[in-house]
Design a protein around this motif. Structure first.
Motif, PDB file in Angstrom:
ATOM      1  N   ILE A  12      11.377  14.481 -10.132  1.00 23.42           N
ATOM      2  CA  ILE A  12      12.231  13.345  -9.791  1.00 23.42           C
ATOM      3  C   ILE A  12      11.407  12.221  -9.169  1.00 23.42           C
ATOM      4  O   ILE A  12      11.563  11.047  -9.513  1.00 23.42           O
ATOM      5  N   ALA A  13      10.503  12.578  -8.245  1.00 22.50           N
ATOM      6  CA  ALA A  13       9.654  11.572  -7.604  1.00 22.50           C
ATOM      7  C   ALA A  13       8.735  10.898  -8.624  1.00 22.50           C
ATOM      8  O   ALA A  13       8.480   9.698  -8.542  1.00 22.50           O
ATOM      9  N   LEU A  14       8.257  11.652  -9.601  1.00 25.90           N
ATOM     10  CA  LEU A  14       7.407  11.076 -10.635  1.00 25.90           C
ATOM     11  C   LEU A  14       8.173  10.071 -11.485  1.00 25.90           C
ATOM     12  O   LEU A  14       7.659   8.983 -11.785  1.00 25.90           O
ATOM     13  N   PHE A  15       9.412  10.398 -11.859  1.00 24.25           N
ATOM     14  CA  PHE A  15      10.215   9.466 -12.641  1.00 24.25           C
ATOM     15  C   PHE A  15      10.536   8.201 -11.848  1.00 24.25           C
ATOM     16  O   PHE A  15      10.516   7.092 -12.388  1.00 24.25           O
ATOM     17  N   ILE A  16      10.823   8.353 -10.567  1.00 22.47           N
ATOM     18  CA  ILE A  16      11.088   7.181  -9.718  1.00 22.47           C
ATOM     19  C   ILE A  16       9.839   6.329  -9.598  1.00 22.47           C
ATOM     20  O   ILE A  16       9.896   5.092  -9.665  1.00 22.47           O
ATOM     21  N   LEU A  17       8.686   6.972  -9.441  1.00 25.89           N
ATOM     22  CA  LEU A  17       7.423   6.243  -9.347  1.00 25.89           C
ATOM     23  C   LEU A  17       7.125   5.491 -10.636  1.00 25.89           C
ATOM     24  O   LEU A  17       6.739   4.317 -10.600  1.00 25.89           O
ATOM     25  N   ALA A  19       9.283   4.474 -12.858  1.00 21.64           N
ATOM     26  CA  ALA A  19      10.263   3.410 -13.039  1.00 21.64           C
ATOM     27  C   ALA A  19       9.942   2.200 -12.179  1.00 21.64           C
ATOM     28  O   ALA A  19      10.257   1.067 -12.550  1.00 21.64           O
ATOM     29  N   ASN A  20       9.319   2.418 -11.032  1.00 22.46           N
ATOM     30  CA  ASN A  20       9.013   1.322 -10.116  1.00 22.46           C
ATOM     31  C   ASN A  20       7.554   0.896 -10.157  1.00 22.46           C
ATOM     32  O   ASN A  20       7.096   0.183  -9.267  1.00 22.46           O
ATOM     33  N   LEU A  21       6.818   1.314 -11.149  1.00 19.23           N
ATOM     34  CA  LEU A  21       5.392   0.989 -11.209  1.00 19.23           C
ATOM     35  C   LEU A  21       5.154  -0.508 -11.419  1.00 19.23           C
ATOM     36  O   LEU A  21       4.289  -1.096 -10.765  1.00 19.23           O
ATOM     37  N   GLY A  22       5.911  -1.122 -12.294  1.00 18.96           N
ATOM     38  CA  GLY A  22       5.778  -2.562 -12.541  1.00 18.96           C
ATOM     39  C   GLY A  22       6.073  -3.390 -11.300  1.00 18.96           C
ATOM     40  O   GLY A  22       5.266  -4.249 -10.907  1.00 18.96           O
ATOM     41  N   ILE A  68      11.012  -6.252  -3.390  1.00 19.68           N
ATOM     42  CA  ILE A  68      10.946  -5.409  -2.204  1.00 19.68           C
ATOM     43  C   ILE A  68      11.452  -3.999  -2.485  1.00 19.68           C
ATOM     44  O   ILE A  68      11.086  -3.049  -1.794  1.00 19.68           O
ATOM     45  N   TYR A  69      12.265  -3.826  -3.530  1.00 21.06           N
ATOM     46  CA  TYR A  69      12.727  -2.481  -3.867  1.00 21.06           C
ATOM     47  C   TYR A  69      11.601  -1.617  -4.418  1.00 21.06           C
ATOM     48  O   TYR A  69      11.792  -0.419  -4.637  1.00 21.06           O
ATOM     49  N   ALA A  70      10.425  -2.190  -4.618  1.00 21.85           N
ATOM     50  CA  ALA A  70       9.270  -1.401  -5.039  1.00 21.85           C
ATOM     51  C   ALA A  70       8.813  -0.460  -3.925  1.00 21.85           C
ATOM     52  O   ALA A  70       8.039   0.462  -4.180  1.00 21.85           O
ATOM     53  N   ALA A  75       7.576   5.128  -1.606  1.00 18.53           N
ATOM     54  CA  ALA A  75       8.122   6.348  -0.988  1.00 18.53           C
ATOM     55  C   ALA A  75       8.052   7.521  -1.958  1.00 18.53           C
ATOM     56  O   ALA A  75       7.771   8.654  -1.553  1.00 18.53           O
ATOM     57  N   ALA A  76       8.273   7.262  -3.240  1.00 20.60           N
ATOM     58  CA  ALA A  76       8.170   8.331  -4.236  1.00 20.60           C
ATOM     59  C   ALA A  76       6.723   8.803  -4.368  1.00 20.60           C
ATOM     60  O   ALA A  76       6.469  10.001  -4.541  1.00 20.60           O
ATOM     61  N   ALA A  77       5.774   7.883  -4.292  1.00 27.48           N
ATOM     62  CA  ALA A  77       4.362   8.271  -4.335  1.00 27.48           C
ATOM     63  C   ALA A  77       4.011   9.125  -3.121  1.00 27.48           C
ATOM     64  O   ALA A  77       3.267  10.110  -3.234  1.00 27.48           O
ATOM     65  N   TYR A  78       4.534   8.776  -1.959  1.00 26.39           N
ATOM     66  CA  TYR A  78       4.297   9.570  -0.760  1.00 26.39           C
ATOM     67  C   TYR A  78       4.946  10.951  -0.889  1.00 26.39           C
ATOM     68  O   TYR A  78       4.365  11.954  -0.469  1.00 26.39           O
ATOM     69  N   ALA A  79       6.133  11.005  -1.479  1.00 26.66           N
ATOM     70  CA  ALA A  79       6.787  12.294  -1.691  1.00 26.66           C
ATOM     71  C   ALA A  79       5.972  13.161  -2.645  1.00 26.66           C
ATOM     72  O   ALA A  79       5.844  14.369  -2.442  1.00 26.66           O
TER      73      ALA A  79
END
Length: 116
Positions: A12-17, A19-22, A68-70, A75-79
């Motif tokens: 899940i954290a990988l998918f969030i990361l 999705a927010n990479l850009g 800012i939602y990046a 947080a996903a990278a930290y998780a």
């Protein structure tokens, strides 16, 4: 069971990361541009140049606030880091007994040896 939960959380954290990479890249770029604008603002002596750098800085600041939602990606990278760090820890919490030669810290052990 613990590894399965860590795997699902990591997925899940990988998918969030991803999705927010850009937005994370654009946020990092805009923060760097804000730093450059500030340094140029401090270095210049002309009032017109200072006004120009403030205007450029405000435009870059608006770009930063729009991404800012990046921070969710950060947080996903930290998780993901925490999941990677906890992947190989043992599931049982065993207490390790420290072996010392001091008879005062190991009184029970010394008493048992004397009673033999």
């Amino acid at each position: 069971m613990k590894k399965f939960i860590l795997f699902i959380g990591g997925l899940i954290a990988l998918f969030i990361l991803l999705a927010n990479l850009g937005p994370m890249v654009i946020l990092a770029l805009s923060v760097w541009l804000l730093y450059v604008c500030f340094k140029k603002f401090v270095q210049t002596d002309s009032t017109a140049a200072k006004v120009g750098w403030v205007i450029v800085g405000l435009i870059v600041l608006s770009i930063s606030f729009s991404n800012i939602y990046a921070v969710i990606g950060v947080a996903a990278a930290y998780a993901l880091y925490l999941i990677y760090k906890n992947w190989n820890t043992s599931e049982s919490s065993e207490v390790q007994v420290r072996e010392d030669d001091d008879p005062f810290t190991n009184f029970e052990k010394e008493w048992a040896e004397l009673n033999k």
